[in-house]
Every structure is written in structure tokens, then in C-alpha cells.
Design an enzyme around this catalytic site. Structure first.
Site, PDB file in Angstrom:
ATOM      1  N   TYR A  88      50.862   8.695  21.207  1.00  0.00           N
ATOM      2  CA  TYR A  88      50.905  10.135  21.428  1.00  0.00           C
ATOM      3  C   TYR A  88      52.308  10.517  21.873  1.00  0.00           C
ATOM      4  CZ  TYR A  88      45.754  10.838  21.730  1.00  0.00           C
ATOM      5  OH  TYR A  88      44.416  10.954  21.490  1.00  0.00           O
ATOM      6  N   GLU A 135      44.080  12.334  28.788  1.00  0.00           N
ATOM      7  CA  GLU A 135      44.072  12.334  30.253  1.00  0.00           C
ATOM      8  C   GLU A 135      45.442  12.739  30.796  1.00  0.00           C
ATOM      9  OE1 GLU A 135      41.178  10.893  28.444  1.00  0.00           O
ATOM     10  OE2 GLU A 135      42.445   9.147  28.687  1.00  0.00           O
ATOM     11  N   ASN A 193      44.214  16.635  17.403  1.00  0.00           N
ATOM     12  CA  ASN A 193      43.599  15.470  18.034  1.00  0.00           C
ATOM     13  C   ASN A 193      42.156  15.782  18.368  1.00  0.00           C
ATOM     14  OD1 ASN A 193      43.865  12.770  19.416  1.00  0.00           O
ATOM     15  ND2 ASN A 193      43.150  14.032  21.116  1.00  0.00           N
ATOM     16  N   GLU A 194      41.246  15.067  17.742  1.00  0.00           N
ATOM     17  CA  GLU A 194      39.817  15.257  18.013  1.00  0.00           C
ATOM     18  C   GLU A 194      39.481  16.743  18.044  1.00  0.00           C
ATOM     19  OE1 GLU A 194      39.621  13.112  21.711  1.00  0.00           O
ATOM     20  OE2 GLU A 194      38.820  11.347  20.720  1.00  0.00           O
ATOM     21  N   GLU A 273      40.435   5.124  17.706  1.00  0.00           N
ATOM     22  CA  GLU A 273      40.451   4.939  19.162  1.00  0.00           C
ATOM     23  C   GLU A 273      39.227   4.120  19.525  1.00  0.00           C
ATOM     24  OE1 GLU A 273      40.686   8.509  21.495  1.00  0.00           O
ATOM     25  OE2 GLU A 273      42.563   9.159  20.560  1.00  0.00           O
ATOM     26  N   TYR A 349      43.786   1.673  32.935  1.00  0.00           N
ATOM     27  CA  TYR A 349      42.754   1.765  31.899  1.00  0.00           C
ATOM     28  C   TYR A 349      41.910   0.504  31.764  1.00  0.00           C
ATOM     29  CZ  TYR A 349      40.877   4.513  28.036  1.00  0.00           C
ATOM     30  OH  TYR A 349      40.076   5.286  27.242  1.00  0.00           O
TER      31      TYR A 349
END
Ligand code: NAG
Ligand code: NAG
Ligand code: NAG
Ligand code: NAG
Ligand code: NAG
Ligand code: NAG
Ligand code: NAG
Ligand code: NAG
Length: 679
Positions: A88, A135, A193-194, A273, A349
Site C-alpha cells: 500500500y 488500519e 481497495n475492497e 490478502e 500483526y
């Protein structure tokens, strides 16, 4: 059905991001001839230079990693067996003010990052947004977008599209030479994105597609990436753009086969993803996401990876390496009950490569799976991790009160938001002097945005915070002449929200500070001095000490100091530990070690605050956890052997006589402590 699907999906969507790698070995990818590598696909197969090609990818975002470590972590991606890195790009860091462009800063030099990826033997999938979720602060949008009247994000709104277009054109102008069509590493570029999780305005996504198309070579593949269920695929697919899924690969691939019927959107299956775990959120009950020892979770990863790779399909692990939300970079989400979950400074993560770029047992487990699907001997050896150093306890001395270092205020009858003062991040102080007697419950505008510390005449009354399901109700009594101070902290703008979700739309209205009237009982307080406190940079030690001496003796000052309840700056220093690079030898990691060894910095006795090291904002700490120490990259240390490093801490909730101590840990610990401010 749709709603419940949506909710479970939205929770699922939150579970992404990832970690990178580094190693000095030579690329073992298909040899790059002097001719441009040619990347294309048929219905079931990607081809690179005419050979079937399976994308074995992982996500790693350059803007969460100090640039000095890009090569090391990309190298570790390659030596885990990945052949492609997905990244990203964060618009808010590239264009912090309208028209100001920052790729000249090494940490924002995306082109350089992709060049290094190629040198380390990796292909690249570019995910430029403009919205990226991730996030991140407001899903990567710059906060200034919210101040432009009439602008609506994520629609074909003329104003939004003009800024989005300008951003994409500038970025792509720098990345065009790096397309695979011209011998570079970039194979594919994501559209939005999504988007299907958010809306279904196909005019908007088609406009974005057209901007990308106009700025990329025809041979660079465009794709979309949506949740693997019908409504997200319906909303997110874009004609002429390869439609891919994320999340669970088995149900996702089935959904893609079933619901995408436009021939121009069909092609090989990619799980864009695949969640290797999840980001952490602040909370005394929130635990660190860590797959270590969780055999069921690890078995699930192995099974899914086998399923995708064994089926000759493609995947990207989200995250391979997460990195760090340095400064005020984290995002947040609204929970269904409409309270805020704020993501931690660490973006570890639970990923295969941890926050500090070290391999984990998951790294080796996944490497073992990937090996089965890679040509014999094609995966380079893993360069050993660099040791981390510990730092002996050092004391932190109070050097000044935040409220004694205030900038010039703006006066306003009614409170105005942080954004309307052109401030994007940090804190903002609202100060009013009472004309009469009031008492009752304090309401700091429409709702706390996000964490509001309340003081009367410098005495702390409590904390009203939207991370709690029911924020505290504070009863305040004011008499004529009393000073009310409300210090609002922006905990990070919500990065994921849907048009369908009802109630308030945080993606459209991400405003921070105070919106609406401040009410005590039923009296509206008016007449505010408003102080923007972006703390970028923070006041210098010199400035703080100078103010201290000027104000020595002032009555208000003495009162405040006696109470010690308003935020205080502390300063301390420690010496750079002597480097042990010799043990690592003349390797890439030896080079890294020579730049300074990493540590995890803990602020003992700190309740909540911010830490700067040699002027760099490491991020927020918060006693509630699960994060109890901040990743301190060795590159930020004074390079001189035994050189001093300046630590500045802003403690928001100091207590009388509290001893503040800094400590560097070689092995970090996660954990929680009771929340002293819980309502
Ligand atoms: C893909 O590229 C190769 C050359 O590398 C070419 O021979 C082939 O026809 C192309 N296939 C498609 C579907 O475009
Ligand atoms: C999309 O564009 C078409 C034609 O320009 C228009 O009729 C339609 O209302 C637009 N839809 C949206 C959601 O803006
Ligand atoms: C998007 O909006 C612009 C006007 O702002 C319009 O010219 C364009 O046709 C729209 N695009 C689509 C695909 O509807
Ligand atoms: C945290 O967990 C404890 C024990 O399970 C529970 O009593 C408490 O309400 C929880 N607190 C929050 C803020 O969720
Ligand atoms: C995957 O591709 C290989 C090599 O082309 C082939 O032998 C194998 O049958 C394929 N597997 C599946 C599940 O399609
Ligand atoms: C707030 O405190 C005042 C004075 O202590 C008291 O009279 C009043 O009832 C309280 N109000 C509420 C709503 O608790
Ligand atoms: C106090 O009174 C002045 C003059 O009437 C007014 O401008 C101001 O808004 C008042 N302040 C508060 C806190 O109500
Ligand atoms: C602060 O931290 C030190 C070191 O862990 C500890 O000895 C001390 O008791 C703590 N508490 C206070 C209130 O200073």
C-alpha cells in the site's frame, strides 16, 4: 442475511497486514533477460516471459518501516520463498498539505523501495489507494480532505476526484519506469481497495480505473480485491479489471467463480490478502495477536497455503511484515456499539517477520510449505537475524508542563474542530473561563473525539474516552473565574467504515477535537481559547526549560506543579550501546547491525503518553496494553559509539512524586495492566 454477512466480513477485513524480510543472496527468480519481462494471463494462469507464474506474495508497506531497513526486510521476504511484494501507499504521508509532495524524503521514496525489491529478486504489486484501509489513519486519506466543503471521499465527486487524480498522477509519474513492461518489477496495480465492502458506485471505481489506465502501460494489469462474498464482489468489481478476492481462499475462490461473470474481469485466482493474523488494539482486555504456540491457527495457515498453491493459484500473505505506526499514524474502527477501537503503535500483526524484522517460527513454517511449490534450490538461505540490545534503566526528569508551552490560541465563541485549524494529528486544548456558577455532567460536544482529559483550574477531573462502551460521566462544578480545560487527543481516524452501516459515517466525518457545544448540566459554555498541539516537532528541551525559568514563581504555575495533574514533559538520555556487528560478519545484516542495534523502549510508571527519540516520534504508549514497549529502530540512535541519545516523553497523566524511568528490552513483553481511567 446481508447485514450479518456484512458484519462478519467487516470484522474479518480488520484482520490484515504483514511483515518483510531481508537477505543478501542473489535473486533466484526467473532470469531477467535484457528484454522486458512480459507479464500476462489466460483464464487460469499468469505468465511471466511466457512461463506459467504463480504469485507467492506477501504484504509489506514501506511507510511503516525506516527506509534503511527496506532491503533487509525485502531480502527476508525473498528468502521465505515469496516472489512478489504487495504494498500500500499512504497518501496522507505523501501529501501532508495540499500540493506538498514528500517523496524526496527517503522514508516516502516509494520508487526507491520498489527498485530495491527488484534488486532483491521480487516482483511488485502496487496498491496506491487512494483509499487503502490498512488500519492506517483514515484509510490513508490526508486529513485536509475533510476540510474542503462539498468534497466526499470514495465517490465520483468532482472535488474528491480532482485531488485523487492529482495524487495518482504524481505517484505514477515516479513509478512508470518501474513497470514490468519497461523492465521494472511492477506487475499489477490495484483499483481502490475492497470498495465493495463500502459501496457500489461503479462510476467512481470506473473513473479511478480510467485514471490508472491513462497513467500506466497497457501491459500493466489492473485488478480489484474484495471480500469473497456476493455483495462485496457485486459492489467492487470493475469492468476491464481482473476481479480478485481476499480472506478465506476456499469460499472466496468459489464466490469469485460464481458471482463474477463479466469476461473482462475473469482470470487466474488470487487471494490478495490472506490474513496471517491480526493487528492489535489498545485495551486492558485486548491481548497481542501471536500465532506462536497456537497450533490450530498455524495448521489452518498451512492448510490454506497448500490449498492455494497446490491448486496452482496465487496468494499474498497479509501481512508478511507489519512494521510500526510511528508518530500518530494508526487508524481505528467503530465497533458495532459505536465506540472506538484504536490500533496500537505496533503493527506487529503476529506476522511471519515480526515488528523488528526478525524471523518467527511462523516464518519457517510457511517457508517450509512454499518450498514444496518452488523449484529445487530456488529459495535463498535465510540470513541470521541481527541481535537486539538492551538498555540499562535511565531516569526521566520533568522539564516542563505542556500547558506552559502553549502556542497562540484561536478564539471562538463555539468550539471548532482540529481540522478547521488546519491541524491533522496530535492534541488540541480548549480553554474557557466561567462567568457564573454551573454544575452537572460535562458533555464535551456531540461525543468524545476521542479522549478528553478534563481539568478545572489545573486539577484533573477525569477522562472521557470513546474507547469505552459507555464513556465516563464527569460531574463538574464551576464558579465565576474558574478555568475549564479540555485536552482532546486524536487517537487515530477510523480507517474502515461502510455506507451501509447506518449511524454515523466516520469516513465522511472524521473530525477530531470538539464538535458541537460543551454543556455542563444544561448550560452551554461559550468563549473558547483553542490551542492546536500537533507536537510536530515537540517543544525543544531548551524551550521548555526557558519557559520554566520565566514562569518560576507564578502562582498558577506553583499550584499546577503542586498538583502535577496536567501533562508533563520528561527528558532523559542514554548512550548508544556498542555495536556487536562483528559477530554477524560482512553480510546485509552485518550492515544493519552497524547502523545500530534495535531495542524495545519501555517507559516504566508511564500511564499514557508519547515518546520522541532524538526528535523522532516513536509513537504512543499506554499502560493498558497489550503493547508495553515501543520498537526503537537502531538507525535512530546516535551513530557515534557511546554517543548520547535524547529521549523526550510527554506523560499525559503524571502523578505527584512518580518516578519515571526508561529501559530498553532486547526481548519484548506483551501484557495488560488495569486501566486507571476506565469508567
Ligand atoms: C502473453 O505473452 C506471451 C509472450 O510472453 C505471448 O506469446 C502470449 O500470446 C501472450 N498471451 C496473452 C493471452 O496475451
Ligand atoms: C453513473 O453514471 C450514469 C451515466 O453517467 C448515471 O446515469 C448514473 O446515475 C450514475 N450513477 C451514480 C451512482 O452516480
Ligand atoms: C464522474 O464525474 C465526472 C464529473 O465530475 C463525469 O464527467 C464523469 O463522466 C463521471 N464518470 C462516470 C464514469 O460516471
Ligand atoms: C475485562 O474483562 C473482565 C473480566 O473478564 C471484565 O469483568 C471487564 O468488564 C472487562 N472490561 C472491559 C473494558 O471490557
Ligand atoms: C498445476 O500445474 C502443474 C504444472 O503445470 C500440473 O502438473 C498440475 O496438474 C496442476 N495442478 C492442478 C491442481 O491444476
Ligand atoms: C454534581 O455535583 C453537585 C455538587 O457536588 C451535586 O449537587 C449534583 O447533584 C451533581 N450532579 C449530578 C448530575 O451528579
Ligand atoms: C462570559 O461572558 C462573556 C461576555 O458576555 C461572553 O462573551 C462569554 O462567551 C462568556 N463565557 C462563557 C464561558 O460563557
Ligand atoms: C516506578 O518504577 C520503578 C521501577 O520499576 C519502581 O521501583 C517504582 O516503585 C515505580 N513506581 C513509582 C510510583 O514511582
Amino acid at each position: 442475511m446481508k447485514v450479518s454477512l456484512y458484519i462478519s466480513f467487516s470484522i474479518y477485513v480488520l484482520l490484515h497486514l504483514f511483515h518483510p524480510h531481508h537477505c543478501a543472496a542473489v535473486s533466484n527468480l526467473a532470469p531477467q533477460s535484457s528484454a522486458s519481462p512480459h507479464f500476462n494471463y489466460t483464464l487460469n494462469t499468469f505468465y511471466l516471459n511466457g512461463q506459467p507464474f504463480q504469485i507467492i506474495g506477501g504484504q509489506m508497506d514501506p511507510q511503516r518501516i525506516p527506509h534503511q531497513y527496506w532491503r533487509q526486510r525485502l531480502n527476508k521476504a525473498r528468502s521465505m520463498g515469496l516472489n512478489t511484494i504487495f504494498s500500500y501507499v499512504y497518501w496522507n504521508l505523501l501529501e501532508p498539505r495540499p500540493g506538498e509532495w514528500t517523496t524526496a524524503k527517503p522514508d516516502n521514496d516509494i520508487a526507491q523501495y520498489f527498485k530495491i525489491a527488484q534488486e532483491e529478486g521480487l516482483h511488485v504489486v502496487l496498491r496506491p489507494g487512494p483509499y487503502i484501509c490498512g488500519e492506517r489513519e483514515w484509510g490513508g486519506f490526508p486529513a485536509w480532505l475533510s476540510t474542503i466543503p462539498g468534497l466526499e471521499v470514495r465517490t465520483n465527486n468532482t472535488l474528491f476526484m480532482s485531488y485523487a487524480k492529482r495524487y495518482l498522477e504524481k505517484l505514477l509519474a515516479e513509478l512508470q519506469p518501474l513497470q514490468a513492461t519497461r523492465g521494472g518489477p511492477i506487475l499489477m496495480v490495484q483499483v481502490e481497495n475492497e470498495y465493495g465492502s463500502y459501496g457500489d458506485n461503479h462510476n467512481y471505481t470506473a473513473s479511478l480505473r480510467d485514471i490508472l489506465r491513462r497513467n500506466l502501460d497497457p501491459g500493466t494489469i489492473l485488478y480489484t480485491n474484495d471480500g469473497g462474498v456476493q455483495f462485496t464482489l457485486d459492489g467492487g468489481n470493475v469492468p476491464g479489471t481482473l476481479a480478485e478476492i481476499d480472506g478465506d481462499p476456499s469460499s472466496g475462490f468459489q464466490a469469485r467463480e460464481k458471482y463474477i461473470t463479466d469476461q473482462s474481469e475473469l482470470g487466474p485466482l488470487l487471494d490478495g490478502e490472506y490474513y496471517t493474523l491480526a493487528p492489535d488494539q489498545w485495551g486492558s482486555n485486548a491481548t497481542h495477536n501471536d500465532p506462536d504456540g497456537d497450533q490450530d491457527t498455524i495448521d489452518g495457515f498451512v492448510k490454506d497455503l497448500d490449498f492455494v498453491l497446490g491448486g496452482n493459484n496465487s496468494i499474498s500473505l497479509y501481512m508478511f511484515h507489519g512494521g510500526t505506526n510511528f508518530g500518530f499514524g494508526n487508524g481505528g474502527i467503530w465497533r458495532p456499539e459505536n465506540y472506538l477501537a484504536a490500533f496500537t503503535t505496533s503493527y506487529d500483526y503476529g506476522a511471519p517477520l515480526d515488528e523488528s524484522g526478525r524471523t518467527t517460527s511462523l516464518y519457517y513454517t510457511l517457508r517450509g510449505v512454499i518450498r514444496k511449490y518452488s523449484p529445487e534450490g530456488s529459495i535463498p538461505d535465510v540470513v541470521p537475524d541481527v541481535p537486539r540490545s538492551s538498555i540499562a534503566d535511565f531516569s526521566l526528569h520533568p522539564i516542563g508542563d505542556l500547558f506552559d508551552s502553549l502556542p497562540k490560541p484561536t478564539y471562538s465563541i463555539k468550539p471548532i474542530t482540529m481540522e478547521s485549524l488546519n491541524q491533522a494529528y496530535g492534541f488540541i486544548l480548549y480553554e474557557a473561563t466561567s462567568n457564573a456558577s454551573y454544575s452537572g455532567i460535562l458533555q464535551p460536544g456531540d461525543r468524545p473525539r476521542d479522549r478528553v482529559l478534563v481539568y478545572v483550574n489545573g486539577e484533573k477531573q477525569g477522562v472521557i474516552d470513546s474507547i469505552y462502551e459507555s464513556p465516563a460521566k464527569i460531574n463538574v462544578s464551576l464558579h465565576a473565574g474558574d478555568k475549564l480545560q479540555l485536552l482532546a487527543e486524536n487517537l487515530g481516524r477510523v480507517d474502515y467504515w461502510s455506507l451501509e452501516s447506518g449511524t454515523e459515517n466516520e469516513l465522511l466525518q472524521p473530525w477530531k477535537g470538539i464538535m458541537g457545544d460543551v454543556v455542563i448540566g444544561d448550560a452551554v459554555l461559550e468563549g473558547w481559547d483553542i490551542y492546536p498541539l500537533p507536537l510536530d516537532p515537540p517543544p525543544s528541551t531548551k524551550q521548555l526549560k526557558k519557559r520554566e525559568s520565566i514562569q518560576e514563581g507564578s502562582r498558577e504555575k506553583r499550584n499546577r506543579r503542586a498538583l502535577s495533574q496536567t501533562p508533563i514533559f520528561y527528558s532523559g538520555k542514554f548512550r548508544t550501546p556498542s555495536s556487536q556487528s562483528s559477530s554477524v560478519g560482512d553480510t546485509l545484516d552485518g550492515t544493519i547491525a552497524a547502523m545500530g542495534l534495535d531495542t524495545f523502549l519501555s517507559i516504566l510508571n508511564g500511564t499514557k503518553g508519547v515518546v520522541w527519540i532524538n526528535g523522532f516520534n516513536l509513537g504512543r504508549y499506554w499502560i493498558i496494553g497489550p503493547q508495553q514497549s515501543l520498537y526503537l529502530p537502531g538507525v535512530l540512535l546516535n551513530k557515534e559509539k557511546d554517543g548520547w541519545n535524547e529521549v523526550l516523553v510527554l506523560e499525559l497523566e503524571p502523578e505527584d512524586g512518580k518516578v519515571m524511568v526508561g529501559r530498553g528490552l532486547a526481548e519484548r513483553e506483551w501484557g495488560n495492566a488495569p486501566d486507571p481511567d476506565a469508567p
